[in-house]
Enzyme design. Structure first.
Site, PDB file in Angstrom:
ATOM      1  N   GLY A  62      -1.731   4.917  -4.518  1.00 32.80           N
ATOM      2  CA  GLY A  62      -1.580   3.670  -5.513  1.00 32.80           C
ATOM      3  C   GLY A  62      -0.330   3.728  -6.540  1.00 32.80           C
TER       4      GLY A  62
ATOM      5  N   ILE B 115      -4.105   4.555   0.386  1.00 28.77           N
ATOM      6  CA  ILE B 115      -4.775   4.996   1.720  1.00 28.77           C
ATOM      7  C   ILE B 115      -6.064   5.930   1.766  1.00 28.77           C
ATOM      8  CG2 ILE B 115      -4.409   6.126   4.220  1.00 28.77           C
ATOM      9  CD1 ILE B 115      -1.011   5.250   3.460  1.00 28.77           C
TER      10      ILE B 115
ATOM     11  N   TYR C 270       0.924  -1.044   0.036  1.00 28.08           N
ATOM     12  CA  TYR C 270      -0.049  -0.137  -0.039  1.00 28.08           C
ATOM     13  C   TYR C 270       0.832   1.279   0.219  1.00 28.08           C
ATOM     14  CZ  TYR C 270       0.920   0.631   5.126  1.00 28.08           C
ATOM     15  OH  TYR C 270       1.527   0.946   6.296  1.00 28.08           O
ATOM     16  N   CYS C 271       0.227   2.390  -0.397  1.00 28.35           N
ATOM     17  CA  CYS C 271       0.889   3.544  -0.368  1.00 28.35           C
ATOM     18  C   CYS C 271      -0.259   4.717  -0.464  1.00 28.35           C
ATOM     19  CB  CYS C 271       1.785   3.879  -1.713  1.00 28.35           C
ATOM     20  SG  CYS C 271       1.028   3.629  -3.289  1.00 28.35           S
ATOM     21  N   THR C 272       0.106   5.906  -0.583  1.00 32.05           N
ATOM     22  CA  THR C 272      -0.947   6.796  -0.420  1.00 32.05           C
ATOM     23  C   THR C 272      -2.005   6.965  -1.415  1.00 32.05           C
ATOM     24  OG1 THR C 272       0.959   8.643   0.187  1.00 32.05           O
ATOM     25  CG2 THR C 272      -1.140   9.678  -0.240  1.00 32.05           C
TER      26      THR C 272
END
Length: 343
Positions: free
Chosen positions: A203, A228, A199-201
């Site tokens: 995508g 997220i 996961y990241c901010t």
């Protein structure tokens, strides 16, 4: 009248213009890996149209695609949708809405052409960047987090993950994405057969990272669609308890969106609980730190007494000092210290 395809105003003027604009704004991000033959020509096309729509934000373009974060008057969102759908490279692109719509998120429109839309340090000719991991919806990701033996990896920088992250996630202690992928590969070298959740901010970092890990032999790579930002909205709308705790760091003037009330880190100056990010007011330093409001007030928005003394000087003396530092490649003694107190 000639139209300028760049910002012509200073920071104070830009801030005043934002404050005087009473329109409600929506904060949106989107990205796409897509072939752009002439990024500079594409950049001018976007700037012309985006400025007419009142868009303020930061957009990066490269031959490999687009990465955009911006705010737009809500009344113009439908016009934006019509415009991007008319551009083949952007047709039907997914709009990722921010958790918080603060009008001060951006104060100007900046569209820049770069070699890559995310600095990943990878040679894309060595693998297939389009062979990405399995996309999971926020609800699927939420459920997958409960599976036994699953490995969760945060693909953001250390200053992002320290103020907010998913429970039990691996948090690589690096300051850039290009440093992260080799470290993640090393951390997971004995887990190539396990289910991995990335996961990241929003995508975009997961797209390249998942393809890289698959190229390196990892068999079950999955990624959170929309990052997220999307997860926070969906679990809230479904009345679920968020498995992401704390704040989601964002790269605009807000520096963070509150997801839960959990405070996961401390003020770098005094060590008391705080997850308030700020940049040192000394422009010769400008280091990003976590600092409580009390310490920020006592240090005049600076990270240290050293920088406080500098910002207390007349502006002309500060400029002269910064010029001397740049010439001599010198910075405040703490400049490379990420945390000024231990945790």
């Amino acid at each position: 009248m000639k139209k300028f395809l760049f910002n012509r105003f200073d920071k104070d003027t830009l801030k005043k213009k934002v404050l005087l604009d009473t329109r409600e704004r929506r904060v949106i991000s989107f990205y796409r890996y897509v072939k752009i033959e002439n990024p500079l020509e594409f950049r001018n096309l976007l700037y012309d149209s985006f400025e007419d729509l009142g868009i303020l934000g930061r957009i990066y373009l490269a031959n490999e695609g687009i990465n955009a974060q911006f705010s737009i008057p809500i009344e113009n969102v439908d016009k934006l949708r019509s415009f991007v759908d008319s551009v083949p490279e952007l047709n039907n692109i997914y709009f990722n809405d921010a958790v918080e719509d603060k009008k001060e998120s951006f104060i100007k429109l900046a569209i820049k052409v770069r070699k890559k839309i995310v600095a990943d340090g990878l040679d894309d000719s060595q693998f297939d960047p389009s062979n990405v991991g399995t996309h999971l919806s926020p609800l699927e990701f939420h459920k997958a987090l409960e599976e036994e033996g699953v490995i969760v990896v945060d693909l953001r920088n250390n200053y992002e993950s320290e103020v907010g992250h998913f429970e039990n996630a691996i948090l690589p202690d690096v300051g850039t994405f290009r440093e992260e992928l080799p470290l993640v590969e090393k951390i997971l070298e004995k887990d190539k057969d396990k289910k991995i959740l990335l996961y990241c901010t929003g995508g975009i970092r997961c797209e390249k990272a998942s393809a890289y890990l698959k190229y390196k032999g990892f068999e079950k790579v999955h990624q959170l669609r929309g990052g997220i930002i999307n997860y926070a909205k969906v679990v809230h709308d479904h009345g679920l308890k968020s498995k992401f705790k704390g704040k989601n760091f964002v790269f605009d003037d807000r520096l963070g969106e509150r997801i839960t009330d959990d405070v996961l880190t401390v003020c770098y100056t005094c060590g008391k609980p705080s997850d308030r990010h700020t940049n040192c007011a000394n422009l010769g330093c400008h280091v990003l730190i976590v600092q409580c409001e009390s310490c920020s007030e006592s240090l005049l928005g600076c990270c240290s007494e050293e920088c406080k003394q500098i910002v207390s000087l007349p502006e002309e003396e500060q400029k002269k000092l910064r010029q001397e530092q740049r010439k001599q490649h010198k910075y405040p003694t703490h400049h490379l210290t990420r945390k000024l107190v231990g945790k």
